[in-house]
Design a protein around this motif. Structure first.
Motif, PDB file in Angstrom:
ATOM      1  N   ALA A  64       0.838  -1.201   0.000  1.00  0.00           N
ATOM      2  CA  ALA A  64       0.000   0.000   0.000  1.00  0.00           C
ATOM      3  C   ALA A  64       0.875   1.255   0.000  1.00  0.00           C
ATOM      4  N   GLN A  65       1.915   1.201   0.827  1.00  0.00           N
ATOM      5  CA  GLN A  65       2.817   2.361   0.900  1.00  0.00           C
ATOM      6  C   GLN A  65       3.503   2.596  -0.441  1.00  0.00           C
ATOM      7  N   MET A  66       3.923   1.484  -1.079  1.00  0.00           N
ATOM      8  CA  MET A  66       4.634   1.605  -2.361  1.00  0.00           C
ATOM      9  C   MET A  66       3.699   2.183  -3.421  1.00  0.00           C
ATOM     10  N   ALA A  67       2.446   1.744  -3.379  1.00  0.00           N
ATOM     11  CA  ALA A  67       1.464   2.265  -4.345  1.00  0.00           C
ATOM     12  C   ALA A  67       1.319   3.774  -4.164  1.00  0.00           C
ATOM     13  N   GLN A 111      13.356  -0.462  -7.828  1.00  0.00           N
ATOM     14  CA  GLN A 111      12.387  -0.988  -6.867  1.00  0.00           C
ATOM     15  C   GLN A 111      12.582  -2.492  -6.803  1.00  0.00           C
ATOM     16  N   LYS A 112      12.814  -2.991  -5.605  1.00  0.00           N
ATOM     17  CA  LYS A 112      13.062  -4.428  -5.464  1.00  0.00           C
ATOM     18  C   LYS A 112      12.246  -4.978  -4.299  1.00  0.00           C
ATOM     19  N   PRO A 113      11.567  -6.114  -4.536  1.00  0.00           N
ATOM     20  CA  PRO A 113      10.714  -6.660  -3.475  1.00  0.00           C
ATOM     21  C   PRO A 113      11.488  -7.572  -2.510  1.00  0.00           C
ATOM     22  N   PHE A 114      10.985  -7.700  -1.303  1.00  0.00           N
ATOM     23  CA  PHE A 114      11.603  -8.626  -0.347  1.00  0.00           C
ATOM     24  C   PHE A 114      10.597  -9.010   0.736  1.00  0.00           C
ATOM     25  N   LEU A 115      10.955 -10.049   1.485  1.00  0.00           N
ATOM     26  CA  LEU A 115      10.185 -10.403   2.676  1.00  0.00           C
ATOM     27  C   LEU A 115      11.194 -10.662   3.797  1.00  0.00           C
ATOM     28  N   TYR A 116      10.705 -10.641   5.031  1.00  0.00           N
ATOM     29  CA  TYR A 116      11.617 -10.836   6.153  1.00  0.00           C
ATOM     30  C   TYR A 116      11.746 -12.322   6.496  1.00  0.00           C
ATOM     31  N   ALA A 117      12.961 -12.753   6.749  1.00  0.00           N
ATOM     32  CA  ALA A 117      13.202 -14.147   7.127  1.00  0.00           C
ATOM     33  C   ALA A 117      14.295 -14.189   8.179  1.00  0.00           C
ATOM     34  N   TYR A 166       7.399  -6.578   1.072  1.00  0.00           N
ATOM     35  CA  TYR A 166       7.852  -5.181   1.146  1.00  0.00           C
ATOM     36  C   TYR A 166       8.691  -4.851  -0.081  1.00  0.00           C
ATOM     37  N   SER A 167       8.990  -3.552  -0.193  1.00  0.00           N
ATOM     38  CA  SER A 167       9.847  -3.120  -1.299  1.00  0.00           C
ATOM     39  C   SER A 167      10.915  -2.166  -0.808  1.00  0.00           C
ATOM     40  N   MET A 168      12.048  -2.199  -1.515  1.00  0.00           N
ATOM     41  CA  MET A 168      13.063  -1.154  -1.354  1.00  0.00           C
ATOM     42  C   MET A 168      13.059  -0.379  -2.667  1.00  0.00           C
ATOM     43  N   ALA A 169      13.281   0.913  -2.600  1.00  0.00           N
ATOM     44  CA  ALA A 169      13.254   1.716  -3.825  1.00  0.00           C
ATOM     45  C   ALA A 169      14.149   2.933  -3.666  1.00  0.00           C
ATOM     46  N   SER A 170      14.446   3.581  -4.806  1.00  0.00           N
ATOM     47  CA  SER A 170      15.233   4.814  -4.720  1.00  0.00           C
ATOM     48  C   SER A 170      14.692   5.856  -5.693  1.00  0.00           C
ATOM     49  N   SER A 207       4.845   4.661   9.353  1.00  0.00           N
ATOM     50  CA  SER A 207       5.827   3.572   9.446  1.00  0.00           C
ATOM     51  C   SER A 207       6.632   3.393   8.167  1.00  0.00           C
ATOM     52  N   LEU A 208       6.364   4.235   7.171  1.00  0.00           N
ATOM     53  CA  LEU A 208       7.123   4.161   5.927  1.00  0.00           C
ATOM     54  C   LEU A 208       8.572   4.559   6.203  1.00  0.00           C
ATOM     55  N   ARG A 209       9.515   3.651   5.835  1.00  0.00           N
ATOM     56  CA  ARG A 209      10.926   3.933   6.143  1.00  0.00           C
ATOM     57  C   ARG A 209      11.629   4.513   4.918  1.00  0.00           C
ATOM     58  N   MET A 210      11.930   5.776   5.008  1.00  0.00           N
ATOM     59  CA  MET A 210      12.670   6.438   3.926  1.00  0.00           C
ATOM     60  C   MET A 210      13.830   7.191   4.566  1.00  0.00           C
ATOM     61  N   VAL A 211      14.927   7.196   3.850  1.00  0.00           N
ATOM     62  CA  VAL A 211      16.072   7.918   4.404  1.00  0.00           C
ATOM     63  C   VAL A 211      16.731   8.722   3.282  1.00  0.00           C
ATOM     64  N   SER A 212      17.030   9.967   3.597  1.00  0.00           N
ATOM     65  CA  SER A 212      17.627  10.816   2.564  1.00  0.00           C
ATOM     66  C   SER A 212      19.129  10.551   2.480  1.00  0.00           C
ATOM     67  N   LEU A 213      19.681  10.879   1.347  1.00  0.00           N
ATOM     68  CA  LEU A 213      21.120  10.704   1.150  1.00  0.00           C
ATOM     69  C   LEU A 213      21.898  11.504   2.192  1.00  0.00           C
ATOM     70  N   GLN A 214      21.340  12.669   2.514  1.00  0.00           N
ATOM     71  CA  GLN A 214      21.985  13.535   3.502  1.00  0.00           C
ATOM     72  C   GLN A 214      22.115  12.801   4.843  1.00  0.00           C
ATOM     73  N   GLU A 215      21.016  12.109   5.235  1.00  0.00           N
ATOM     74  CA  GLU A 215      21.057  11.356   6.504  1.00  0.00           C
ATOM     75  C   GLU A 215      22.051  10.205   6.415  1.00  0.00           C
ATOM     76  N   LEU A 216      22.025   9.532   5.231  1.00  0.00           N
ATOM     77  CA  LEU A 216      22.956   8.407   5.045  1.00  0.00           C
ATOM     78  C   LEU A 216      24.394   8.894   5.160  1.00  0.00           C
TER      79      LEU A 216
END
Lengths: 824, 232
Positions: free
Chosen positions: A508-511, A527-533, A654-658, A678-687
């Motif tokens: 939903a967040q990715m949409a 954009q790459k999908p993943f699940l937690y394991a 879930y997805s990771m994207a840039s 709860s959407l996790r986004m991080v700016s390059l500046q923070e990184l």
């Protein structure tokens, strides 16, 4: 009889020669370093043990992403006297145009279980103990989050659909052990709000604080291993989660100390020639006077022992001072870390170091067995001595490497880097001096003579070059390479991945991100999908039982990791071993693992890895291994599986994207976060800021280390000058006897040190460039582009320092005269 | 070589004293001496009489406690310190640089002075002293006699006006000592260099044109084949 020998040894020790004093200095510096390292590490481990005891907030803490089922809850209740649940969710807090990522913890009236919850009404005001957490409708924020959102007490903060009043400043939670090392900002709310806030796919961490007796703790451990292998369990009888990390840090620094011991070996090798001459002469005189060999051997050992024991108090004081400084600095990371000297550990460290020092002295003592009166009449070289010295030095260095090695790959890399640098410096010394000498052979003048003499003294010159070159290499490597690395990473990431990274988004967040990006006319770059394991078993054996040594990979696998599904090998990966699955394969229980992780965990193709995915135990066969390659995006995964997994495993996706945003578009992000906290986004500046913080920490640690290296390098220069001082003085006297002036000797000396500094500097720069290229290539597949102005400036500084130091310590040999030649 | 073109070293009324254990020790006093280029001189005397100190005064390496030393050439009189570039030394312990081959040891003073073809010149000198076959040998590979031959070649290769030799045969057997003495005198004569030898060996001293004996603070001419004048 023995007493008399010791008295003699004491007598000769008190008439210590310069060699003896230099030897003491070398041993002293090594001892201070090892003592400081072991004491600091012990302080941290003691702190962590105490921390575990005081900051667990319970007798047992059970943590996992899923809530316990009713059956599990009942079983756990049967093994404990009380259970308190806390839930936490990482999200982005927004207030007006400000936003800040932090951890939201939700508790109920039964919190805390053990210890004190402290809060205040003012960020800098005095805190008071609270018997319970926030009431429904309230939120407590820690002081940093409070100020970064520019809030006031009484302000209303919107979280999803909830409107919460900021009522207090959160000062201390009694169960912060798990976050003790994290600088993540945090907030506390009543549990009912988290339920309102939760969206499908949100990963809420459930932590059960359990009050239990010792017997019950053991019972819970067994139960967890059997029924909840993917959960994390901490208890007061166990190890701190950070203990392994700090063990690893100590090991890395310990391994790095091989450089120090190597330089000490160089210094001692130089000294040994002079020492041997003196000791042999002394022994031969003793023998000629009717004394036995054991007597002179005992006197030699006694002298060394008095030397070590004599410097011990000073070394201990220095080590204690360094230890205090380090603890003071680390106290920024570990609040309440206090300086405490551990005498028994100091004793053990001193004993171990003395053993290593003895190993270095062994060849000299052994050679005394061969001393005879004949040598007084006809001195003869003893080639056996050098071989034995090399063997002893190798033994000592191997012992240190074995003691501090916890990971073959890391040990191999450290040793390889060092050996490459040493090899390069030796090769450069030989090449430049040989070429210089050959080319200038047909010319006359000072420079050809200096080159010729340096080539003739290649052995002692190489050690001087090695000492200074190694110190310069480490200094350059730390200060320049890491800086360049940071800059290149930032530039590269921006070019390929944009300036905003979505690290976790539900469907939903990715949409919504896609819709928002389309509205803003922003292209989603990747954009790459993943699940937690969660990895729980390797070949049917629990993970904890298969891994006994700390590693970065193990630390990550103690938490659930991101598992990526893909039909094809991603463009930014390269297959390093095994076979990639055919597109559309139905065999979903196979995976590809990052090569470095495989090495770290000691895995091989064909191994069976057991993962828990959404409470479902699934086994995978390790069929392939991949490595990252740059050029097409930085988002990569350690674990990759075929897409067919989706038909067999039901788990949130879930997805990771840039994305690449303009400065104006960044301010539009609030809308997304307000809708999806709860959407996790991080700016390059923070990184970049995070990277810079790590860089600053690493630079401080290595700079401290470089101080020791520089000290030893200076000692190597002093010792190597001292070792050839008599030859040098003779050379200068002979030059004066040709009618040349002292100014000529001075110029020769300056030229020699300039060449030494230049070779050491060039070697260090070449080694840094090589190491830089290798690291960039192997780790990031980037071309290394050093700053040449910086390099040139470094070379000039190095040249000046080496020349000045070398020139200063050579002054004694410049006090030459023809009179001395006549008097010999 | 015409006598008026030759260099001379003159010591005029020099005395030499030094302090030892807070006591002044006088080596010699009111000594006047002239050394001329192209001639040979021997200084003998018991150990501790000050032979080496006198050698240092003559070569300008040391300053006398009283009196003056001069270097005379072309009717000009200059301080002895200016003579340094015109002097070669030969030592009892040879003092060859152990890292260098015989060839490079001999070429060393030339190279340092920037002389072109230094190695060719050095080679010819080694041939002259009979070591043409030992060019690439290092001092440790040479016998005592060979080392001293190399040292002689090294001292003479840059054509100094004076050679000062301190016990040049002191470390050699009698045959080698004789050979070295032959060589030393022959080379100095050929080069027109003044030779001053400090020695205990009567045989060696006897080969010099003038022999001075230094004892109890006084320097006496024992034997002279020259018409030089000295006052002690």
């Amino acid at each position: 009889m023995l007493k008399q020998r010791w008295q003699l040894a004491w007598h000769f020790y008190r008439q210590a020669s310069l060699q003896q004093r230099l030897l003491t200095w070398v041993q002293g510096i090594l001892l201070v370093f090892i003592l400081t390292l072991s004491q600091t590490s012990a302080s941290i481990q003691a702190y962590l043990a105490q921390n575990l005891d005081q900051l667990l907030g319970a007798d047992v803490v059970l943590s996992q992403a899923m809530p316990l089922s009713d059956t599990q809850q009942t079983a756990l209740a049967g093994m404990s006297s009380q259970i308190v649940l806390t839930q936490s969710l990482e999200l982005t807090f927004t207030h007006q145009q400000q936003w800040q990522t932090g951890l939201l913890k939700a508790v109920a009236a039964d919190y805390p279980l053990q210890g004190e919850l402290r809060s205040s009404l003012d960020p800098s005001g005095s805190d008071t103990s609270s018997s319970r957490g926030p009431m429904p409708g309230e939120i407590w924020l820690d002081a940093r989050l409070f100020s970064s959102l520019a809030l006031q007490i009484g302000d209303i903060l919107s979280l999803g659909t909830s409107e919460l009043m900021v009522s207090r400043i959160l000062q201390h939670e009694p169960d912060r052990l798990m976050q003790g090392h994290s600088v993540q900002m945090r907030a506390l709310v009543h549990r009912q709000h988290l339920a309102q806030l939760q969206r499908p796919g949100d990963r809420i961490q459930h932590r059960y604080l359990v009050a239990a007796s010792k017997a019950q703790i053991a019972q819970i451990r067994d139960w967890q291993q059997q029924f909840l292998p993917a959960a994390e369990l901490y208890h007061k009888q166990g190890a701190h989660p950070l203990a392994l990390f700090w063990q690893r840090t100590e090991n890395v620094l310990g391994l790095a100390s091989i450089v120090l011991f190597f330089m000490a070996a160089i210094a001692l090798q130089q000294l040994s020639r002079l020492q041997r001459q003196r000791e042999h002469f002394f022994t031969a005189v003793c023998l000629s006077l009717g004394a036995s060999r054991p007597t002179s051997l005992q006197i030699a050992i006694g002298k060394w022992l008095f030397g070590v024991l004599g410097m011990l108090p000073l070394a201990l004081i220095f080590a204690m001072a360094c230890h205090w400084l380090l603890v003071d600095w680390l106290a920024h990371t570990f609040t309440d870390l206090h300086w405490r000297f551990n005498p028994s550990l100091a004793l053990q460290t001193v004993a171990a170091c003395m053993l290593v020092f003895m190993l270095f002295q062994l060849p000299l003592w052994f050679s005394l067995q061969q001393a005879c009166v004949r040598q007084l009449i006809q001195p003869s070289p003893q080639p056996m001595h050098q071989g034995l010295f090399l063997l002893s030095a190798f033994g000592a260095l191997s012992a240190i490497a074995a003691y501090y090695s916890d990971n073959l790959l890391l040990t191999g890399m450290v040793l390889l880097a060092l050996l490459s640098c040493i090899g390069l410096l030796l090769l450069l010394s030989w090449l430049l001096l040989t070429a210089g000498e050959k080319l200038s052979q047909s010319f006359s003048g000072l420079l050809p003579f200096v080159l010729y003499m340096m080539k003739q003294r290649l052995m002692s010159k190489s050690t001087q070059i090695l000492g200074t070159g190694l110190a310069a290499f480490l200094l350059l490597f730390t200060l320049m390479l890491l800086k360049d690395l940071g800059n290149s990473m930032t530039l590269y990431q921006r070019q390929h991945d944009g300036n905003l990274l979505v690290s976790q988004a539900t469907s939903a967040q990715m949409a919504d991100i896609e819709a928002w990006a389309a509205a803003q006319n922003i292209a989603i770059r990747q954009q790459k999908p993943f699940l937690y394991a969660k990895l729980t078993q390797i070949n049917g054996v629990a993970l904890a039982q298969t891994q006994h040594k700390p590693s970065d990979s193990l630390a990550s696998f103690n938490q659930p990791i991101r598992m990526h599904w893909t039909a094809q090998l991603p463009d930014n990966n390269r297959l390093s071993a095994g076979e990639w699955w055919p597109a559309g394969t139905a065999n979903w229980q196979q995976l590809s693992l990052e090569q470095e992780v495989m090495t770290d965990l000691g895995l091989k193709l064909g191994d069976r890895l057991g993962f828990v995915i959404e409470q479902q135990q699934v086994d995978f066969i390790l069929n392939a291994s991949h490595v990252y390659q740059s050029g097409v995006g930085a988002i990569t995964f350690w674990v990759q599986v075929p897409p067919a997994i989706l038909q067999h495993v039901q788990a949130p996706r879930y997805s990771m994207a840039s994305l690449e945003l303009t400065a104006a578009q960044f301010s539009q992000l609030s809308a997304l976060w307000q809708k999806h906290p709860s959407l996790r986004m991080v700016s390059l500046q923070e990184l970049t800021a995070r990277f810079d913080r790590i860089l600053a920490l690493v630079t401080t640690v290595i700079s401290g280390f470089v101080v020791f290296i520089s000290l030893l390098a200076a000692l190597v220069i002093v010792i190597s000058v001292h070792a050839v001082e008599s030859q040098e003085r003779k050379k200068n006297s002979v030059i004066l006897s040709f009618g040349l002036s002292k100014g000529t000797c001075l110029k020769l000396n300056l030229l020699e040190w300039l060449i030494t500094g230049a070779i050491a500097g060039c070697g260090a720069i070449a080694a840094t460039w090589l190491a830089g290229s290798l690291i960039y290539q192997s780790q990031f597949a980037l071309p290394y582009q050093p700053n040449f102005i910086w390099l040139l400036a470094t070379l000039l500084i190095l040249l000046s320092v080496v020349t000045a130091l070398g020139f200063a310590v050579s002054q004694r040999s410049l006090r030459a005269s023809v009179r001395q030649l006549m008097q010999e | 070589m015409a006598y008026h073109l030759k260099s001379r070293i003159e010591l005029c009324g020099v005395s030499q004293t030094f302090s030892q254990n807070a006591q002044q020790v006088q080596l010699f006093q009111d000594l006047t001496l002239t050394i001329a280029q192209g001639h040979s001189y021997a200084i003998t005397g018991p150990s501790g009489s000050g032979k080496s100190s006198l050698l240092m005064l003559l070569s300008g390496l040391a300053q006398p406690s009283t009196g003056q030393g001069y270097w005379l050439e072309n009717d000009s009189r200059r301080p002895l310190a200016g003579l340094a570039k015109e002097i070669g030394y030969i030592f009892q312990q040879f003092h060859l640089l152990p890292e260098l081959t015989a060839l490079h040891n001999v070429a060393l003073p030339l190279k340092l002075r920037g002389v072109k073809h230094a190695e060719q010149l050095a080679k010819s000198w080694l041939d002259k002293v009979g070591l043409g076959h030992r060019l690439q040998h290092k001092p440790a590979q040479l016998s005592g006699g060979e080392q001293q031959r190399t040292a002689i070649a090294r001292a003479l290769v840059f054509s100094p006006k004076f050679i000062f030799a301190d016990e040049p045969t002191g470390n050699l057997d009698s045959q080698n000592a004789q050979d070295i003495a032959d060589l030393l005198f022959a080379c100095c004569e050929e080069q027109g260099a003044g030779l001053v030898i400090v020695t205990h060996s009567e045989l060696l001293a006897a080969r010099a044109e003038q022999i001075f004996n230094l004892a109890q603070g006084h320097c006496q001419l024992r034997q002279s084949k020259l018409q030089e004048v000295y006052r002690a």
